[in-house]
Motif scaffolding. Structure first.
Motif, mmCIF file in Angstrom:
data_model
loop_
_atom_site.group_PDB
_atom_site.id
_atom_site.type_symbol
_atom_site.label_atom_id
_atom_site.label_comp_id
_atom_site.label_asym_id
_atom_site.label_seq_id
_atom_site.Cartn_x
_atom_site.Cartn_y
_atom_site.Cartn_z
ATOM 1 N N ALA A 77 4.434 10.303 -6.487
ATOM 2 C CA ALA A 77 5.564 10.727 -7.305
ATOM 3 C C ALA A 77 5.092 11.300 -8.632
ATOM 4 C CB ALA A 77 6.487 9.540 -7.550
ATOM 5 N N VAL A 78 4.083 10.642 -9.217
ATOM 6 C CA VAL A 78 3.547 11.146 -10.490
ATOM 7 C C VAL A 78 2.975 12.546 -10.280
ATOM 8 C CG1 VAL A 78 1.793 10.779 -12.250
ATOM 9 C CG2 VAL A 78 3.106 8.842 -11.387
ATOM 10 N N GLY A 79 2.241 12.675 -9.171
ATOM 11 C CA GLY A 79 1.612 13.962 -8.887
ATOM 12 C C GLY A 79 2.631 15.056 -8.634
ATOM 13 N N ALA A 80 3.735 14.656 -8.011
ATOM 14 C CA ALA A 80 4.715 15.664 -7.634
ATOM 15 C C ALA A 80 5.861 15.727 -8.628
ATOM 16 C CB ALA A 80 5.253 15.361 -6.231
ATOM 17 N N GLY A 81 5.609 15.280 -9.835
ATOM 18 C CA GLY A 81 6.642 15.278 -10.870
ATOM 19 C C GLY A 81 7.275 16.636 -11.060
ATOM 20 N N ALA A 82 6.460 17.659 -10.918
ATOM 21 C CA ALA A 82 6.968 19.013 -11.114
ATOM 22 C C ALA A 82 7.986 19.372 -10.023
ATOM 23 C CB ALA A 82 5.819 20.005 -11.090
ATOM 24 N N LEU A 83 7.764 18.806 -8.821
ATOM 25 C CA LEU A 83 8.671 19.105 -7.706
ATOM 26 C C LEU A 83 10.077 18.588 -7.983
ATOM 27 C CD1 LEU A 83 6.719 18.414 -4.410
ATOM 28 C CD2 LEU A 83 7.964 20.483 -4.998
ATOM 29 N N ALA A 84 10.105 17.389 -8.622
ATOM 30 C CA ALA A 84 11.396 16.742 -8.801
ATOM 31 C C ALA A 84 12.205 17.431 -9.895
ATOM 32 C CB ALA A 84 11.174 15.276 -9.172
ATOM 33 N N GLU B 226 16.912 15.174 -5.226
ATOM 34 C CA GLU B 226 16.267 13.893 -5.003
ATOM 35 C C GLU B 226 14.833 13.949 -5.521
ATOM 36 O OE1 GLU B 226 15.990 12.962 -0.888
ATOM 37 O OE2 GLU B 226 16.757 10.957 -1.215
ATOM 38 N N THR B 227 14.446 12.921 -6.266
ATOM 39 C CA THR B 227 13.056 12.897 -6.722
ATOM 40 C C THR B 227 12.148 12.601 -5.534
ATOM 41 O OG1 THR B 227 13.143 10.556 -7.189
ATOM 42 C CG2 THR B 227 13.699 12.035 -9.004
ATOM 43 N N PHE B 228 10.903 12.957 -5.703
ATOM 44 C CA PHE B 228 9.956 12.740 -4.607
ATOM 45 C C PHE B 228 9.811 11.260 -4.312
ATOM 46 C CE2 PHE B 228 5.778 12.224 -2.742
ATOM 47 C CZ PHE B 228 5.848 13.154 -1.719
ATOM 48 N N GLU B 229 9.837 10.468 -5.358
ATOM 49 C CA GLU B 229 9.681 9.026 -5.181
ATOM 50 C C GLU B 229 10.844 8.461 -4.366
ATOM 51 O OE1 GLU B 229 9.639 6.785 -8.762
ATOM 52 O OE2 GLU B 229 9.370 4.900 -7.672
ATOM 53 N N ASP B 230 12.074 8.882 -4.738
ATOM 54 C CA ASP B 230 13.244 8.412 -4.009
ATOM 55 C C ASP B 230 13.161 8.827 -2.551
ATOM 56 O OD1 ASP B 230 14.336 7.140 -6.065
ATOM 57 O OD2 ASP B 230 16.020 8.516 -6.384
ATOM 58 N N HIS B 231 12.741 10.063 -2.345
ATOM 59 C CA HIS B 231 12.651 10.583 -0.990
ATOM 60 C C HIS B 231 11.659 9.758 -0.178
ATOM 61 C CE1 HIS B 231 13.536 13.737 1.876
ATOM 62 N NE2 HIS B 231 12.262 13.708 2.229
ATOM 63 N N TRP B 232 10.563 9.447 -0.820
ATOM 64 C CA TRP B 232 9.502 8.670 -0.167
ATOM 65 C C TRP B 232 10.004 7.291 0.218
ATOM 66 C CZ3 TRP B 232 4.490 9.829 1.162
ATOM 67 C CH2 TRP B 232 3.668 8.753 1.464
ATOM 68 N N HIS B 233 10.652 6.609 -0.739
ATOM 69 C CA HIS B 233 11.131 5.256 -0.468
ATOM 70 C C HIS B 233 12.251 5.262 0.561
ATOM 71 C CE1 HIS B 233 8.599 3.152 -3.134
ATOM 72 N NE2 HIS B 233 9.009 3.820 -4.201
ATOM 73 N N SER B 234 13.057 6.325 0.557
ATOM 74 C CA SER B 234 14.119 6.390 1.540
ATOM 75 C C SER B 234 13.534 6.578 2.930
ATOM 76 C CB SER B 234 15.087 7.504 1.135
ATOM 77 O OG SER B 234 15.380 8.335 2.191
ATOM 78 N N PHE B 235 12.410 7.324 3.016
ATOM 79 C CA PHE B 235 11.771 7.536 4.316
ATOM 80 C C PHE B 235 11.207 6.226 4.856
ATOM 81 C CE2 PHE B 235 8.414 8.873 7.196
ATOM 82 C CZ PHE B 235 9.071 9.838 7.939
ATOM 83 N N PHE B 236 10.652 5.417 3.978
ATOM 84 C CA PHE B 236 10.024 4.164 4.426
ATOM 85 C C PHE B 236 10.928 2.954 4.212
ATOM 86 C CE2 PHE B 236 6.269 6.847 3.969
ATOM 87 C CZ PHE B 236 5.706 6.625 5.212
ATOM 88 N N GLN B 237 12.217 3.191 4.142
ATOM 89 C CA GLN B 237 13.136 2.063 3.926
ATOM 90 C C GLN B 237 13.136 1.131 5.124
ATOM 91 O OE1 GLN B 237 17.151 3.108 2.602
ATOM 92 N NE2 GLN B 237 17.880 1.375 3.816
ATOM 93 N N GLN B 238 13.175 -0.184 4.846
ATOM 94 C CA GLN B 238 13.147 -1.180 5.908
ATOM 95 C C GLN B 238 14.517 -1.296 6.585
ATOM 96 O OE1 GLN B 238 12.062 -3.098 7.960
ATOM 97 N NE2 GLN B 238 9.897 -3.399 7.531
ATOM 98 N N ALA C 260 0.834 -1.205 0.000
ATOM 99 C CA ALA C 260 0.000 0.000 0.000
ATOM 100 C C ALA C 260 0.871 1.258 0.000
ATOM 101 C CB ALA C 260 -0.915 -0.012 1.230
ATOM 102 N N LEU C 261 1.920 1.221 0.830
ATOM 103 C CA LEU C 261 2.804 2.386 0.910
ATOM 104 C C LEU C 261 3.490 2.634 -0.420
ATOM 105 C CD1 LEU C 261 4.491 1.896 4.397
ATOM 106 C CD2 LEU C 261 2.904 3.706 3.716
ATOM 107 N N LYS C 262 3.891 1.533 -1.061
ATOM 108 C CA LYS C 262 4.604 1.639 -2.318
ATOM 109 C C LYS C 262 3.704 2.292 -3.368
ATOM 110 C CE LYS C 262 8.352 -1.342 -3.597
ATOM 111 N NZ LYS C 262 8.823 -2.701 -3.637
ATOM 112 N N ARG D 149 19.315 3.224 -5.318
ATOM 113 C CA ARG D 149 18.795 4.537 -4.921
ATOM 114 C C ARG D 149 19.879 5.358 -4.232
ATOM 115 N NH1 ARG D 149 16.382 5.049 -0.294
ATOM 116 N NH2 ARG D 149 15.267 3.067 -0.341
ATOM 117 N N LEU D 150 20.651 4.680 -3.336
ATOM 118 C CA LEU D 150 21.715 5.405 -2.640
ATOM 119 C C LEU D 150 22.773 5.897 -3.620
ATOM 120 C CD1 LEU D 150 22.183 3.199 0.523
ATOM 121 C CD2 LEU D 150 21.515 5.595 0.481
#
Lengths: 218, 320
Positions: B25-32, B50-62, B16-18, B78-79
């Motif tokens: 990320a699609v929505g925030a494409g302009a941000l990246a 950093e793209t928004f998607e990368d930022h998101w996945h880095s925040f929720f990294q296991q 779900a998080l993914k 990603r790193l």
């Protein structure tokens, strides 16, 4: 007469004591295990130790091969003297005057060193030469207690030859200036080491400290 | 909610998080990647572009130990992207696994150590520490001969002119001892630090919450905290890195000596051993009876620092 017998008796025991110790083995004090062994042939020292290699020293020697001059051009002069024309940079400070060039340098073949028993030793294997006197260090060197292993901890073993760190003519390592000291963490300051442990928190605030003086009583 | 004590992540939650992340990320494409003319300092400050998607996945990294191999691959990629964005150089982040039948040990000859601090320099060159403020894993202590009082030991000796070794002093370099019974690991409330099978105590910098409990627990002052955003000049970046080792760190995480995990797991010597000009440092495999470290342990008078604390360090000092 009896005294003479006793003296002879004691002397003979002493003689046995001297001959009981095998001169080629150096024993440590408290147990009879040989701590190290002096070899007739310096090459014996590496017969049983783990295999290793060293970087060739001859690449770093400025004058090598020495036979360019020594041999036909310069005849050997075994007289002990101070060198005035060539090799003036060599200040022999090793063994407290026991040695002269030809103790270690091969008189007949200048491209090699030689052992105390005149066996030729390559410049690349100076650990064999040094080990004649420094046998305990040499053993440590072969097994890893002295010197430095290069490049890897696993696999083929490459050691640092004696002469890469020690100048054989002047082997003691001289003091030098260390690398820059660390800085204290931001917002903190360095307390001199002599203040450590003697620094009392309450001394910071003289007002809160008991004065030790009592009010004079009337 | 029922408390579950399993180490497996909930797959439904993660999926779900993914999905959420991708959508966002699609929505925030302009941000990246809006900029492109940032200076090196700005890039470091803003973690690169950093793209928004990368930022998101880095925040929720296991947690490192809970990720599968495929998940780790994604993280490493990603790193690498992130470090490329920050430093402008290709940084390789590896995930070399511990070798079978290897437990690392270290021995240091205090009769040979002359206090030159070359090991400190070798370490900071290798391990991508912050250069301003300075962060060093090795402390070289200057002590009075015949004493072992660490309270009066001088860490800040040397004034740029005085030569070492000073008469009547000896030098004791202290770094992470990689204890068999590490108090720092017990102190961590989020299990961001642990002992690897080859004996190396490591930190997952992405899981560390920066509470500094481990630094309090460590009796050897081995753990260093990034109080500030680490400043690492681009030309001093070492691009050969390991996920658990010398990859560049960020503000608010703990770091420490890893026996140069990126080197030693590839058979190389640690940087401090290579930098030592006196040959005082001996490194090797404790399980190999023919190794140098075993020779030292069996034939020299060795001691461990603060042995009475029962931390069982795999770092010995010896003298001869």
């Amino acid at each position: 007469m009896r005294r003479l017998f006793l003296a002879l008796f004691a002397l003979s025991f002493g003689a046995i004591g001297v001959f009981a110790l095998d001169s080629s083995e150096i024993r440590s004090d408290h147990d009879s295990k040989p701590a190290a062994k002096q070899y007739d042939d310096p090459r014996e020292a590496i017969a049983k130790v783990p295999a290793f290699v060293t970087d060739p020293s001859t690449d770093r020697l400025i004058y090598y091969p020495c036979s360019n001059c020594h041999g036909e051009m310069v005849k050997s002069n075994p007289k002990v003297r101070s060198l005035a024309d060539m090799h003036v940079e060599v200040k022999l400070n090793h063994g407290q005057g026991r040695y002269w060039c030809l103790t270690c340098h091969n008189e007949n073949d200048r491209d090699h060193l030689w052992s105390l028993k005149k066996q030729p030793i390559s410049f690349n294997e100076s650990y064999l030469l040094c080990g004649q006197c420094h046998f305990a260090r040499q053993k440590d060197f072969f097994y890893g207690g002295h010197g430095k292993r290069k490049a890897n901890w696993n696999g083929p073993k490459k050691l640092t030859n004696c002469t890469e760190c020690h100048n054989p003519h002047n082997p003691a390592i001289r003091p030098r200036v260390p690398r820059v000291k660390p800085v204290a963490r931001m917002g903190l300051e360095v307390v001199p080491s002599e203040m450590h442990g003697v620094h009392n928190l309450w001394e910071k605030h003289p007002g809160s400290e008991p004065t030790g003086k009592e009010e004079p009583k009337e | 909610m029922k408390f579950q004590n399993n180490n497996q992540p909930d797959p439904k939650r993660r999926a779900a998080l993914k999905a959420l992340g991708l959508g966002a990320a699609v929505g925030a494409g302009a941000l990246a990647s809006s900029g492109g003319t940032l200076t090196a300092e700005q890039r470091q400050k803003h973690h690169g572009e950093e793209t928004f998607e990368d930022h998101w996945h880095s925040f929720f990294q296991q947690h490192y130990q809970r990720m599968s191999e495929e998940e780790i691959e994604v993280v490493l990629e990603r790193l690498e992207r992130k470090y490329k964005a920050i430093y402008g150089v290709e940084v390789k982040v590896e995930n070399e696994q511990p070798l079978e039948g290897v437990v690392f040990g270290y021995a240091l000859n205090i009769s040979k150590c002359k206090g030159y601090r070359e090991c400190v320099k070798g370490c900071t060159t290798e391990n991508n520490q912050s250069k301003d403020p300075d962060l060093e894993y090795i402390r070289v202590l200057e002590l009075e001969k015949g004493t072992m009082n660490l309270e009066t030991a001088d860490h800040y000796y040397g004034d740029g002119e005085t030569k070492v070794p000073q008469p009547g002093k000896f030098y004791l370099p202290v770094q992470c001892h990689h204890c068999e019974n590490p108090p720092c690991v017990k102190a961590c409330p989020v299990k961001a630090t642990w002992k690897e099978p080859d004996g190396i105590v490591v930190v997952d910098y992405n899981w560390c919450i920066g509470c500094r409990m481990c630094a309090n627990a460590c009796p050897y002052w081995a753990r260093k905290f990034n109080w500030h955003e680490p400043k690492l000049p681009v030309e001093q970046v070492n691009p050969e890195t390991h996920y658990l080792g010398n990859r560049p760190r960020f503000q608010g995480v703990m770091e420490k000596c890893t026996f140069c995990i990126q080197r030693t797991r590839n058979g190389q010597m640690p940087a401090c051993q290579e930098a030592c000009p006196t040959g005082a440092r001996v490194f090797g495999n404790l399980l190999d009876p023919d190794s140098e470290i075993r020779y030292v342990l069996e034939n020299k008078n060795v001691f461990r620092l603060k042995e009475e604390l029962n931390t069982e360090p795999k770092f010995w000092y010896y003298s001869d």
